[in-house]
Design an enzyme around this catalytic site. Structure first.
Site, PDB file in Angstrom:
ATOM      1  N   LYS A   1       0.758  -1.098   0.086  1.00 38.51           N
ATOM      2  CA  LYS A   1       0.148  -0.035  -0.090  1.00 38.51           C
ATOM      3  C   LYS A   1       0.690   1.422  -0.068  1.00 38.51           C
ATOM      4  CE  LYS A   1      -4.274  -1.784   1.814  1.00 38.51           C
ATOM      5  NZ  LYS A   1      -4.035  -3.303   2.215  1.00 38.51           N
TER       6      LYS A   1
HETATM    7  C1  LIG Z   1      -4.459  -4.372   1.452  1.00 41.06           C
HETATM    8  C2  LIG Z   1      -4.006  -5.711   1.489  1.00 41.06           C
HETATM    9  C3  LIG Z   1      -4.194  -6.742   0.624  1.00 41.06           C
HETATM   10  C4  LIG Z   1      -5.491  -6.610  -0.245  1.00 41.06           C
HETATM   11  O1  LIG Z   1      -5.208  -5.895  -1.248  1.00 41.06           O
HETATM   12  P1  LIG Z   1      -6.481  -5.293  -2.076  1.00 41.06           P
HETATM   13  O2  LIG Z   1      -6.106  -4.449  -2.987  1.00 41.06           O
HETATM   14  O3  LIG Z   1      -7.488  -4.930  -1.129  1.00 41.06           O
HETATM   15  O4  LIG Z   1      -7.184  -6.527  -2.895  1.00 41.06           O
HETATM   16  C5  LIG Z   1      -3.492  -7.977   0.702  1.00 41.06           C
HETATM   17  N1  LIG Z   1      -2.497  -7.849   1.435  1.00 41.06           N
HETATM   18  C6  LIG Z   1      -1.851  -6.930   2.302  1.00 41.06           C
HETATM   19  C7  LIG Z   1      -0.780  -7.120   3.211  1.00 41.06           C
HETATM   20  C8  LIG Z   1      -2.650  -5.752   2.265  1.00 41.06           C
HETATM   21  O5  LIG Z   1      -2.295  -4.935   3.189  1.00 41.06           O
END
Ligand SMILES: *Cc1c(COP(=O)(O)O)cnc(C)c1O
Length: 434
Positions: free
Chosen positions: A107
């Protein structure tokens, strides 16, 4: 470039409007009106380009009409201050490590890009009014957004988190930052935090006083930049595996990450197939099986960032494929794994290969192990560093693991947060005073 709403009733928005608003006025998600394909000449030379150079080409295809070239380049280069390498785990299976950023999760890419783009739009405005970003978090989003926006002038961030319900490692990643980041410890659940944020956005009096915006994954500036690393992963794998078909396996929750990959494919990136790997929250998996989309309340799992009962970017997937489930099934298949399977995979992979998975990456790894065909090579997205899920991972492998410097540094900081009740009146009174 203009942006339409997946609900099709809101008027088209500029990039600036889409980024500042987040959600369209008809509650739909913004989609770019065109997906530009990249020229053959780009793909011919992609293996010789750096991550930043590749990302700039991709960013230019989306944002080039709206942001001057040198500014866009600065935003992209500044966002990608870290690498996203592919690492071989075993024959035909590679990990795309997306955890080398400041908060050790993927993210970081979207959050850093959005912060810089929003900062750019604010700096252009004649009347420089401070923008207040409100973000509710169950753990990972808060840290990525807070660190992404840290020190960006013209923006204040308020992270709302449920008291006692985020892990100590997660908590220190946003409560120790200071500067333009304020942490609000809410005496309630994650849902209470989200409800407070939603109520604030709808509050006429509050919005007349402050400029408020959100920074969750529905924002185009957070989700589109995630396409960058799919292109870079392609460039890396093509140097090693010249002929095999490429399968990308994405541990999915709100489906922002995989949707960015699907956009990449539309831009001409030669990814043969995608796998959306779920934990027990298998709404998308069931949709692929039955053709029916039945959201339901989420259940807690070891891969908690994927505990989503109504994936917010599902609307974008449907829109991208013009609501054709046949077309969706052609490009994406599904997988789902229980906590027991996740635990076993972390243990088995570590024993067999020495590679340490986090619980989310484990879902990706498992799907490749089960689904890959002889003429394919698979890359799963390792979405967070295993040390962020210390207890789970150490229990799985029966060993202590080293916590990276970067995480330890957060843990040494002084926690500072403001305690608030879950009553909206208290939250509003607080915001009215700032
Ligand atoms: C947010 C997140 C996901 C999921 O990603 P999306 O874009 O919501 O499908 C998977 N793994 C981790 C570690 C995350 O922080």
């Amino acid at each position: 470039m203009l942006y339409y709403s997946t609900n099709k009733t809101a008027v088209l928005a500029s990039l600036e409007e889409a980024v500042i608003k987040g959600l369209a006025s008809d509650k739909g998600l913004f989609m770019p009106e065109r997906i530009n394909t990249l020229p053959d000449s780009f793909f011919d030379k992609i293996c010789s380009l750096s991550f930043q150079e590749i990302a700039y080409e991709v960013a230019n295809a989306f944002f080039g009409e709206d942001v001057e070239a040198d500014k866009l380049k600065e935003i992209v280069y500044d966002t990608l201050s870290f690498d996203t390498p592919i690492v071989k785990v075993k024959d035909n299976i590679y990990s795309l490590e997306l955890y080398h950023g400041p908060t050790l999760a993927f993210k970081d890419v979207g959050a850093r890009f959005m912060a810089r783009l929003l900062g750019y739009f604010i700096s252009k405005e004649a009347q420089k009014e401070t923008v207040n970003v409100l973000v509710a978090t169950s753990g990972d989003t808060g840290s990525a957004v807070a660190n992404g926006f840290l020190g960006v002038s013209g923006i204040n961030v308020f992270v709302l988190y449920p008291k006692g319900k985020v892990s100590p490692i997660q908590e220190c990643q946003f409560t120790t930052l200071g500067k333009n980041i304020t942490s609000l410890e809410i005496d309630g659940t994650f849902d209470d935090c989200q409800a407070l944020v939603k109520a604030a956005f709808m509050d006429v009096e509050l919005n007349a006083k402050h400029k408020l915006t959100s920074a969750n994954s529905i924002n185009v500036a957070r989700f589109l930049p995630q396409a960058f690393y799919y292109f870079y992963a392609y460039a890396q794998i093509r140097k090693i595996e010249k002929d095999k078909k490429i399968v990308m396996c994405v541990p999915s929750g709100n489906f922002g990450n995989i949707t960015a990959g699907l956009f990449g494919k539309r831009m001409g990136l030669a990814i043969n197939h995608f796998i959306a790997s779920n934990n027990s929250n298998d709404i998308f998996y069931q949709y692929l099986q039955t053709g029916e989309y039945n959201p339901r309340p989420s259940v807690s799992t070891l891969a908690n960032a994927m505990d989503v009962g109504d994936p917010s970017n599902f609307a974008r997937v449907i829109d991208l494929y013009k609501n054709s489930i046949e077309a969706i099934r052609k490009d994406i298949s599904g997988a789902k794994y229980s906590d027991i399977q996740i635990n076993n995979a972390i243990k088995a992979c570590y024993k067999e290969t020495g590679y340490l998975l986090d619980p989310h990456g484990a879902c990706g790894y498992l799907a490749l192990e089960n689904e890959l065909k002889a003429d394919e090579v698979g890359i799963f997205l390792e979405t967070a560093h295993p040390a962020k899920f210390l207890e789970t991972v150490e229990k799985s492998i029966g060993e202590k693991i080293t916590i990276p410097e970067k995480l330890q540094a957060f843990m040494k900081g002084t926690k500072k947060s403001i305690a608030l009740s879950k009553e909206y009146s208290t939250f509003k009174a607080y915001l009215m005073k700032i």
